[in-house]
Design a protein around this motif. Structure first.
Motif, PDB file in Angstrom:
ATOM      1  N   ILE A  74       0.352  20.780  52.652  1.00  0.00           N
ATOM      2  CA  ILE A  74      -0.849  20.378  53.383  1.00  0.00           C
ATOM      3  C   ILE A  74      -2.078  20.378  52.473  1.00  0.00           C
ATOM      4  O   ILE A  74      -3.112  19.795  52.799  1.00  0.00           O
ATOM      5  N   MET A  75      -1.969  20.989  51.298  1.00  0.00           N
ATOM      6  CA  MET A  75      -3.113  21.140  50.409  1.00  0.00           C
ATOM      7  C   MET A  75      -3.777  19.825  49.993  1.00  0.00           C
ATOM      8  O   MET A  75      -4.991  19.786  49.792  1.00  0.00           O
ATOM      9  N   PRO A  76      -3.044  18.698  49.837  1.00  0.00           N
ATOM     10  CA  PRO A  76      -3.746  17.451  49.508  1.00  0.00           C
ATOM     11  C   PRO A  76      -4.835  17.096  50.511  1.00  0.00           C
ATOM     12  O   PRO A  76      -5.853  16.501  50.139  1.00  0.00           O
ATOM     13  N   LEU A  77      -4.644  17.455  51.769  1.00  0.00           N
ATOM     14  CA  LEU A  77      -5.678  17.220  52.778  1.00  0.00           C
ATOM     15  C   LEU A  77      -6.942  17.999  52.430  1.00  0.00           C
ATOM     16  O   LEU A  77      -8.059  17.455  52.508  1.00  0.00           O
ATOM     17  N   SER A  78      -6.778  19.252  52.037  1.00  0.00           N
ATOM     18  CA  SER A  78      -7.936  20.087  51.709  1.00  0.00           C
ATOM     19  C   SER A  78      -8.701  19.531  50.520  1.00  0.00           C
ATOM     20  O   SER A  78      -9.939  19.491  50.514  1.00  0.00           O
ATOM     21  N   VAL A  79      -7.962  19.102  49.485  1.00  0.00           N
ATOM     22  CA  VAL A  79      -8.611  18.566  48.281  1.00  0.00           C
ATOM     23  C   VAL A  79      -9.378  17.286  48.618  1.00  0.00           C
ATOM     24  O   VAL A  79     -10.539  17.114  48.229  1.00  0.00           O
ATOM     25  N   ALA A  80      -8.720  16.383  49.360  1.00  0.00           N
ATOM     26  CA  ALA A  80      -9.374  15.118  49.727  1.00  0.00           C
ATOM     27  C   ALA A  80     -10.580  15.368  50.616  1.00  0.00           C
ATOM     28  O   ALA A  80     -11.629  14.715  50.473  1.00  0.00           O
ATOM     29  N   LEU A  81     -10.454  16.316  51.534  1.00  0.00           N
ATOM     30  CA  LEU A  81     -11.551  16.643  52.435  1.00  0.00           C
ATOM     31  C   LEU A  81     -12.776  17.133  51.654  1.00  0.00           C
ATOM     32  O   LEU A  81     -13.904  16.689  51.897  1.00  0.00           O
ATOM     33  N   LEU A  82     -12.536  18.031  50.727  1.00  0.00           N
ATOM     34  CA  LEU A  82     -13.644  18.586  49.940  1.00  0.00           C
ATOM     35  C   LEU A  82     -14.309  17.513  49.086  1.00  0.00           C
ATOM     36  O   LEU A  82     -15.536  17.453  48.993  1.00  0.00           O
ATOM     37  N   LEU A  83     -13.500  16.642  48.490  1.00  0.00           N
ATOM     38  CA  LEU A  83     -14.059  15.567  47.671  1.00  0.00           C
ATOM     39  C   LEU A  83     -14.935  14.631  48.498  1.00  0.00           C
ATOM     40  O   LEU A  83     -16.023  14.233  48.069  1.00  0.00           O
ATOM     41  N   ALA A  84     -14.473  14.291  49.705  1.00  0.00           N
ATOM     42  CA  ALA A  84     -15.249  13.373  50.542  1.00  0.00           C
ATOM     43  C   ALA A  84     -16.501  14.044  51.088  1.00  0.00           C
ATOM     44  O   ALA A  84     -17.587  13.451  51.093  1.00  0.00           O
ATOM     45  N   ALA A  85     -16.369  15.286  51.550  1.00  0.00           N
ATOM     46  CA  ALA A  85     -17.508  15.985  52.150  1.00  0.00           C
ATOM     47  C   ALA A  85     -18.630  16.203  51.137  1.00  0.00           C
ATOM     48  O   ALA A  85     -19.820  16.095  51.469  1.00  0.00           O
ATOM     49  N   ALA A  86     -18.275  16.505  49.891  1.00  0.00           N
ATOM     50  CA  ALA A  86     -19.290  16.732  48.864  1.00  0.00           C
ATOM     51  C   ALA A  86     -19.686  15.443  48.157  1.00  0.00           C
ATOM     52  O   ALA A  86     -20.841  15.265  47.770  1.00  0.00           O
ATOM     53  N   GLY A  87     -18.730  14.528  47.990  1.00  0.00           N
ATOM     54  CA  GLY A  87     -18.982  13.342  47.183  1.00  0.00           C
ATOM     55  C   GLY A  87     -19.745  12.244  47.872  1.00  0.00           C
ATOM     56  O   GLY A  87     -20.579  11.572  47.246  1.00  0.00           O
ATOM     57  N   ILE A  88     -19.515  12.034  49.165  1.00  0.00           N
ATOM     58  CA  ILE A  88     -20.197  10.932  49.855  1.00  0.00           C
ATOM     59  C   ILE A  88     -21.713  11.121  49.866  1.00  0.00           C
ATOM     60  O   ILE A  88     -22.457  10.199  49.511  1.00  0.00           O
ATOM     61  N   PRO A  89     -22.250  12.304  50.274  1.00  0.00           N
ATOM     62  CA  PRO A  89     -23.712  12.462  50.228  1.00  0.00           C
ATOM     63  C   PRO A  89     -24.282  12.378  48.814  1.00  0.00           C
ATOM     64  O   PRO A  89     -25.410  11.940  48.630  1.00  0.00           O
ATOM     65  N   ARG A  90     -23.496  12.820  47.822  1.00  0.00           N
ATOM     66  CA  ARG A  90     -23.996  12.779  46.444  1.00  0.00           C
ATOM     67  C   ARG A  90     -23.965  11.353  45.880  1.00  0.00           C
ATOM     68  O   ARG A  90     -24.912  10.911  45.224  1.00  0.00           O
ATOM     69  N   ARG A  91     -22.864  10.647  46.147  1.00  0.00           N
ATOM     70  CA  ARG A  91     -22.701   9.302  45.588  1.00  0.00           C
ATOM     71  C   ARG A  91     -23.481   8.251  46.385  1.00  0.00           C
ATOM     72  O   ARG A  91     -24.028   7.309  45.819  1.00  0.00           O
ATOM     73  N   TRP A  92     -23.503   8.404  47.697  1.00  0.00           N
ATOM     74  CA  TRP A  92     -24.201   7.434  48.558  1.00  0.00           C
ATOM     75  C   TRP A  92     -25.164   8.183  49.483  1.00  0.00           C
ATOM     76  O   TRP A  92     -24.924   8.302  50.698  1.00  0.00           O
ATOM     77  N   PRO A  93     -26.261   8.726  48.958  1.00  0.00           N
ATOM     78  CA  PRO A  93     -27.182   9.536  49.768  1.00  0.00           C
ATOM     79  C   PRO A  93     -27.863   8.752  50.888  1.00  0.00           C
ATOM     80  O   PRO A  93     -28.330   9.351  51.853  1.00  0.00           O
ATOM     81  N   HIS A  94     -27.931   7.428  50.750  1.00  0.00           N
ATOM     82  CA  HIS A  94     -28.604   6.621  51.764  1.00  0.00           C
ATOM     83  C   HIS A  94     -27.627   5.825  52.622  1.00  0.00           C
ATOM     84  O   HIS A  94     -28.012   4.861  53.286  1.00  0.00           O
ATOM     85  N   ALA A  95     -26.371   6.242  52.601  1.00  0.00           N
ATOM     86  CA  ALA A  95     -25.354   5.538  53.391  1.00  0.00           C
ATOM     87  C   ALA A  95     -25.632   5.705  54.879  1.00  0.00           C
ATOM     88  O   ALA A  95     -26.170   6.721  55.332  1.00  0.00           O
ATOM     89  N   SER A  96     -25.290   4.697  55.648  1.00  0.00           N
ATOM     90  CA  SER A  96     -25.468   4.735  57.092  1.00  0.00           C
ATOM     91  C   SER A  96     -24.519   5.761  57.711  1.00  0.00           C
ATOM     92  O   SER A  96     -23.296   5.652  57.548  1.00  0.00           O
ATOM     93  N   PRO A  97     -25.038   6.773  58.418  1.00  0.00           N
ATOM     94  CA  PRO A  97     -24.149   7.750  59.076  1.00  0.00           C
ATOM     95  C   PRO A  97     -23.157   7.087  60.026  1.00  0.00           C
ATOM     96  O   PRO A  97     -22.004   7.521  60.118  1.00  0.00           O
TER      97      PRO A  97
END
Length: 550
Positions: free
Chosen positions: A327-350
């Motif tokens: 199940i760990m791949p879910l955790s890794v992907a989740l963390l990458l998306a949760a931290a990466g989306i606001p950093r990479r696309w700070p003005h993205a439409s919620p």
């Protein structure tokens, strides 16, 4: 040479990082208890002299206490200060963990685990929502909320791994004693957290508290018992009133009491009192939209976390540690998306990110559904876990900031209570629905298969039909073969029943996943309430906290 001094920006960044680690650690700890003991129930039951049902009761009560007290916990934080409520909650939670670790019997286990830890969590979790709002600017909140939410979701994923490893190599009690140490560290680190000035000097609305506890508790309890009672038609042998299951009555009565709670709070607010939650907050479409999406996210998330471990640990008979690793791949992907989306696309439409998140979860569920077959290996969960993890992470990166930014910051504690109530309701319903559909289809398919199988004698078929009508347990091949051998069933008949059970398990898992896929599509219809413009930005779709209903 003199040491280079840190700039004010670097100091501020370090302080913000420490606050975020503290709050994320608390969120991780609160969520861990919901999953860590699922793989160790038999060992825990044996150690405290009870049954699996007794341990399931303790888990149910823990969920109930949290779900029913979240709104009250949020209000207490508003009255006494969020950091103080957070600290008191940590002390209560740590005491509960210590008592649980020492528990000699089920009664002490329930006092420590279900009640003390549940009360502590009800104080801590709404405070976390408010403290993020008070310690981070609006532009930084999506990433902060995303990482805090990711910590909670990761706890669900690694819970079986932690519980299985501790039980196998040490003792399940080590988990709870370790929680005490973590709580002490969190308390020390919490001194860096900036508090939000209290908004009210009023008192706790005792009538509203009673109504919310009774209403939410009754409804959630009915949902949690649905697999035993049935949703509307009662299961064979289950208690019924007027031909309807007890789950139906508990949900109806609970919803009615919640309606009375809303009426009472409305009257209190109209008369200038201090309600637990201002009902006029629920007229805010952005807040309601965020709460609805939280509900659906946790419904889908909990349903998935219920089904996947069953496939790995029961169908494939993997040990708890290996199940957790898969199940760990879910955790890794989740963390990458949760931290990466606001950093990479700070003005993205919620709104767009939320829709993408739901679609990713939907794709993951459908891919998993198509991959589960009789000859499937554990490898089939890898891609679905990544897709679902990315989807949860995308939602986590937006929803916390969406709900809190819908109201003034001083009301973030109440929002925290509502938010955690929505997530608890969603998680309870997701688990219950997935389990109910799974067992219903498993039972119907297995009984039909046994009746039609020529290798199963008519006498055995008739007896199985009667005994299994109330619901077939989700058993591994090994456990089923052992049970049939103990019952004196011939080898030929045993093999036929095992093969029919294998087919029925796949049908049950597919039906549960199909239900989650349909609910994922349904949730897309509610994403229109999420704003297009991120919190703190300006635009025609942006919602200013100051414009929220007063």
């Amino acid at each position: 040479m003199s040491a280079q001094r840190s700039t004010p920006t670097e100091v501020a960044t370090a302080a913000a990082g420490a606050v975020l680690i503290t709050l994320a650690s608390a969120q991780f700890l609160m969520t861990l208890d919901s999953s860590v003991m699922n793989v160790s129930m038999a060992t825990v039951a044996n150690d405290v002299g009870t049954t699996i049902t007794g341990i399931q009761t303790a888990i149910t009560l823990y969920t109930l206490v949290m779900a029913t007290l979240m709104i009250t916990g949020g209000k207490i934080g508003t009255l006494i200060g969020r950091r103080r409520a957070f600290s008191i909650g940590c002390v209560v939670y740590g005491l509960g963990s210590f008592v649980t670790g020492l528990a000699p019997n089920l009664t002490v286990l329930i006092i420590g685990w279900s009640f003390l830890e549940g009360i502590g969590a009800a104080l801590i979790m709404p405070a976390i929502v408010a403290l993020v709002a008070g310690n981070f600017e609006a532009s930084a909140r999506p990433r902060a909320y995303g990482l805090v939410a990711a910590a909670g979701a990761i706890a669900v994923a690694v819970g079986p791994l932690v519980g299985g490893a501790a039980t196998t190599y040490l003792s399940w009690r080590v988990v709870f004693f370790s929680e005490v140490l973590v709580v002490l560290v969190i308390l020390v680190l919490s001194r860096r957290i900036k508090d939000i000035p209290t908004r009210s000097t009023g008192r706790i609305d005792l009538v509203g508290t009673a109504l919310s506890v009774v209403g939410l508790g009754t409804a959630v309890y009915g949902i949690l018992r649905s697999s035993e009672w049935g949703w509307i038609a009662p299961k064979p042998g289950a208690t019924a009133i007027l031909g309807l299951s007890m789950t139906f009555w508990f949900v109806v009565v609970g919803a009615f009491v919640v309606w009375l709670f809303v009426l009472w709070e409305t009257r209190l607010e109209h008369n200038g009192g201090d309600p637990l939650v201002r009902p006029t907050m629920l007229a805010n479409p952005q807040l309601v939209g965020g709460l609805l999406m939280f509900f659906f996210q946790f419904l889908l998330q909990a349903g998935t976390f219920f089904i996947v471990p069953l496939f790995l640990s029961v169908v494939l008979e993997l040990p708890a540690v290996e199940t957790g690793l898969k199940i760990m791949p879910l955790s890794v992907a989740l963390l990458l998306a949760a931290a990466g989306i606001p950093r990479r696309w700070p003005h993205a439409s919620p709104r767009r990110v939320a829709r993408i998140g739901i679609i990713l979860m939907l794709l993951g569920i459908v891919v998993l559904m198509s991959g589960i077959r009789l000859d499937s290996s554990a490898a089939v969960v890898a891609v679905p876990m990544v897709l679902i993890g990315l989807g949860i992470g995308a939602l986590s990166s937006q929803l916390g900031a969406v709900t809190v930014s819908a109201v003034p910051t001083e009301e973030s504690g109440e929002v925290g209570g509502l938010q955690n109530t929505a997530t608890n309701l969603g998680a309870s319903l997701g688990t219950a629905m997935a389990g109910s559909v799974l067992i219903t289809v498993l039972t119907a398919t297995l009984i039909a298969g046994i009746q039609d199988n020529p290798d199963v004698p008519e006498q055995v078929s008739s007896q199985a039909t009667v005994q299994l009508a109330s619901g077939v347990p989700f058993l591994s091949d090994t456990d089923l073969e052992t049970a049939l051998a103990d019952a004196g069933v011939p080898d030929t008949t045993t093999q036929a029943v095992v093969e029919e059970n294998q087919l029925a398990r796949i049908d049950g898992l597919d039906a549960a996943l199909a239900t989650l896929a349909i609910l994922a599509v349904v949730s897309l219809f509610f994403t229109g309430r999420i704003p297009r413009v991120p919190p703190g930005a300006t635009g025609p779709d942006a919602t200013s906290p100051t414009s929220a209903p007063a």
